[in-house]
Design a protein around this motif. Structure first.
Motif, PDB file in Angstrom:
ATOM      1  N   GLU A  35      -3.737  15.456   2.666  1.00 25.18           N
ATOM      2  CA  GLU A  35      -2.377  15.941   2.367  1.00 25.18           C
ATOM      3  C   GLU A  35      -2.212  16.331   0.900  1.00 25.18           C
ATOM      4  O   GLU A  35      -1.148  16.818   0.504  1.00 25.18           O
TER       5      GLU A  35
ATOM      6  N   VAL B 159       8.194  11.136   4.874  1.00 22.38           N
ATOM      7  CA  VAL B 159       7.816  11.926   6.046  1.00 22.38           C
ATOM      8  C   VAL B 159       8.958  11.923   7.057  1.00 22.38           C
ATOM      9  O   VAL B 159       9.567  10.878   7.321  1.00 22.38           O
ATOM     10  N   ASP B 160       9.233  13.095   7.607  1.00 20.78           N
ATOM     11  CA  ASP B 160      10.227  13.224   8.670  1.00 20.78           C
ATOM     12  C   ASP B 160       9.673  12.584   9.941  1.00 20.78           C
ATOM     13  O   ASP B 160       8.635  13.005  10.464  1.00 20.78           O
ATOM     14  N   ASP B 161      10.383  11.568  10.443  1.00 15.99           N
ATOM     15  CA  ASP B 161       9.903  10.859  11.627  1.00 15.99           C
ATOM     16  C   ASP B 161       9.808  11.768  12.851  1.00 15.99           C
ATOM     17  O   ASP B 161       8.945  11.586  13.715  1.00 15.99           O
TER      18      ASP B 161
ATOM     19  N   THR C  71       9.301  15.197  12.977  1.00 13.04           N
ATOM     20  CA  THR C  71       8.349  16.308  12.934  1.00 13.04           C
ATOM     21  C   THR C  71       7.029  15.960  12.256  1.00 13.04           C
ATOM     22  O   THR C  71       6.053  16.700  12.405  1.00 13.04           O
ATOM     23  N   GLY C  72       7.005  14.882  11.480  1.00 16.12           N
ATOM     24  CA  GLY C  72       5.808  14.532  10.722  1.00 16.12           C
ATOM     25  C   GLY C  72       5.663  15.312   9.436  1.00 16.12           C
ATOM     26  O   GLY C  72       4.666  15.161   8.710  1.00 16.12           O
ATOM     27  N   SER C  73       6.625  16.156   9.105  1.00 18.11           N
ATOM     28  CA  SER C  73       6.547  16.978   7.893  1.00 18.11           C
ATOM     29  C   SER C  73       6.740  16.128   6.644  1.00 18.11           C
ATOM     30  O   SER C  73       7.565  15.211   6.619  1.00 18.11           O
TER      31      SER C  73
END
Length: 552
Positions: free
Chosen positions: A403, A445-447, A449-451
């Protein structure tokens, strides 16, 4: 029955006075709503006023005030404010309130526009409406550290704009405009040929740096300055203030004073003379008392996880209770008074920008002040795990090596939005593998979408990250939010995570740095209770920066 003038209905009522008068009808109220100093008036001041009454010194005085008092104020202005005037520019008024009204009535005609701070003292808008002028709020936003935005001010100016009001130290914010900001505002007024009305009622209580009077920066006689003895000497009921005008207005001022009040009562002026000319030790002691109250109150707010603006002056705290008010802080303040017996000023009384906030006065007994804060509802807080903190659909975790490139690009985009960065600093921002080697890189991290929404670098356990940190401290840097994720409170989530992580690791202080133009970051950290540490600067060649610290 005849009708009142049509413009009277446009005068907004005082939301502060409404709470105050409700509180007076109740028992056992902790009164934190109004700016009433709790210190005793100096015995010498009381004696001067008492002696004047007993000697029947109750005759009319000159329109401008007693000459010895005006002369004393001239000396004080030169000595303490770096403002050189003659007695014909100093006019004794019925408190600062009349001085504000007088200055506006001299300069604004019906339909003229005046720029007023929002949040700002409610009387600014009330006075403008009383003379059929139009108040135009200029926002002081928390994401800009509650400082004026010059570009936004320029957009608000119209051919009808005649005046700008500046209030530093601020009521209700407790904020002080840096001298660079004041100079920029004076230049702005000159560029647009505006009068300046400078409210300096809280001049005596400036905690971080000496007070700067706007008139000391003025080169072309456009400033009306408002001062008061009410706060400085705890003489709120004596109603003595003074207006300092540009030169050449003596004849006009005499007429205006005669039309409004004729003159301020003589015993109050003689008490004021004793105050201005006397020993100022009790003023300094009051300042120490208010600062100690502020420190105790902010420590309790930090402990309870309640957001506030770190004050630099005056004796108020600006506190965010939006989590409890449901978008109606005025109604909430009334319910809070009735149910918890604590009187606070609703932020909406100071303008639209105050919705969700309250102002409390710390010039009160310390026990009452702290008890009032204890009765505030506490925001819901989740205790985060150091490796996976879940907040509002967002998880904070350690970054993976795959990442690093994405984190570097996000950081570069985020920092470019805040200030111009050179190639050398861009390389540092992009070098995430190095940051991960010397510290820990955390990502939000957006839960769903994982973004990755943002990131921050912290020290590894027991180590330091930058030269800004010292043993026992937790120094973090490079907090950045993906520009596409703005508005989701990612910066706040990461900052709260860092503070909690520092507590878990036993740090005594959290230290951060950011570039001098990163006003959004500065506002965010200051709302969490961080304060500037002038002795901590980045080494030459890294970036222009300043350090902020938060004691845990």
């Amino acid at each position: 029955m005849p009708q009142l003038a049509s413009h009277i209905d446009s005068v907004p009522p005082s939301g502060i006075r409404r709470i105050f008068e409700m509180a007076l009808s109740l028992d056992d109220v902790l009164m934190l709503a109004v700016g009433e100093p709790d210190v005793d008036v100096s015995a010498e001041i009381l004696k001067a006023g008492s002696d004047a009454w007993l000697a029947d010194k109750t005759d009319y005085g000159p329109n401008g005030g007693l000459l010895p008092l005006r002369e004393a104020l001239v000396r004080k202005l030169a000595r303490e404010n770096d403002v050189v005037v003659d007695t014909e520019q100093v006019w004794v008024t019925c408190g600062g309130m009349q001085a504000l009204y007088l200055a506006m009535s001299l300069t604004l005609a019906p339909g003229d526009e005046v720029l007023i701070p929002d949040p700002g003292y409610s009387t600014f808008a009330m006075n403008a409406a009383m003379i059929s002028a139009v108040s135009v709020p200029y926002p002081l936003r928390r994401d800009n550290a509650f400082l004026p935005d010059l570009d936004e001010l320029r957009r608000l100016v119209t051919p009808k704009t005649r005046m700008i009001v500046i209030n530093s130290p601020s009521n209700p914010l407790g904020a002080i405009f840096p001298v660079e900001t004041l100079r920029a505002l004076v230049d702005f007024a000159r560029e647009n040929d505006l009068w300046i009305l400078s409210d300096e009622v809280y001049e005596a209580f400036s905690y971080e740096a000496p007070h700067v009077s706007v008139a000391s920066l003025d080169a072309d006689d456009r400033v009306f300055s408002v001062f008061s003895l009410s706060k400085t000497y705890a003489l709120t009921g004596a109603r003595v203030g003074y207006l300092v005008t540009p030169p050449g207005l003596a004849t006009t001022m005499r007429t205006a004073q005669e039309a409004m009040i004729s003159c301020v009562n003589t015993p109050a002026q003689l008490a004021a003379l004793a105050a201005v000319e006397g020993d100022q030790a009790h003023v300094a002691a009051a300042g120490v008392h208010y600062r100690q109250n502020l420190d105790a109150a902010t420590a309790l707010l930090q402990q309870r996880g309640i957001e506030y603006l770190q004050p630099s002056g005056a004796f108020y705290l600006w506190i965010n209770v939006g989590y409890a008010t449901g978008g109606d802080v005025a109604g909430w303040a009334e319910r809070f008074l009735l149910e918890k017996r604590v009187a606070v000023a609703p932020g909406s009384a100071f303008g639209r920008g105050g919705e969700g906030w309250i102002r409390i006065c710390v010039a009160a007994g310390l026990d009452d002040l702290l008890e009032g804060i204890r009765r505030l509802p506490e925001p819901v807080r989740r205790r985060p795990d150091a490796h996976a903190a879940e907040r509002e659909g967002v998880t904070v975790r350690l970054a993976r090596p795959d990442e690093h490139d994405l984190i570097g690009r996000q950081r570069l985009d985020a920092y470019r939005l805040e200030f111009t960065i050179g190639d050398d600093y861009a390389v540092q921002i992009l070098d995430v593998p190095h940051h991960a080697a010397v510290g820990e890189v955390w990502v939000a991290v957006d839960d769903a979408t994982g973004s990755i929404l943002g990131s921050v670098t912290t020290p590894r356990p027991g180590e330091l990250l930058t030269p800004l940190g010292r043993p026992g401290e937790f120094d973090f840097r490079l907090l950045a939010v993906d520009p596409a994720a703005r508005g989701r409170r990612i910066g706040s989530i990461l900052t709260d995570f860092v503070i909690e992580l520092a507590r878990q690791r036993g740090a005594r202080r959290v230290v951060m740095n950011s570039g001098t133009e990163m006003t959004t970051a500065h506002g965010l950290y200051e709302r969490r209770g961080f304060s500037r540490m002038p002795d901590r600067e980045n080494p030459p060649g890294i970036e222009p920066s300043r350090a902020y610290g938060l004691d845990l």
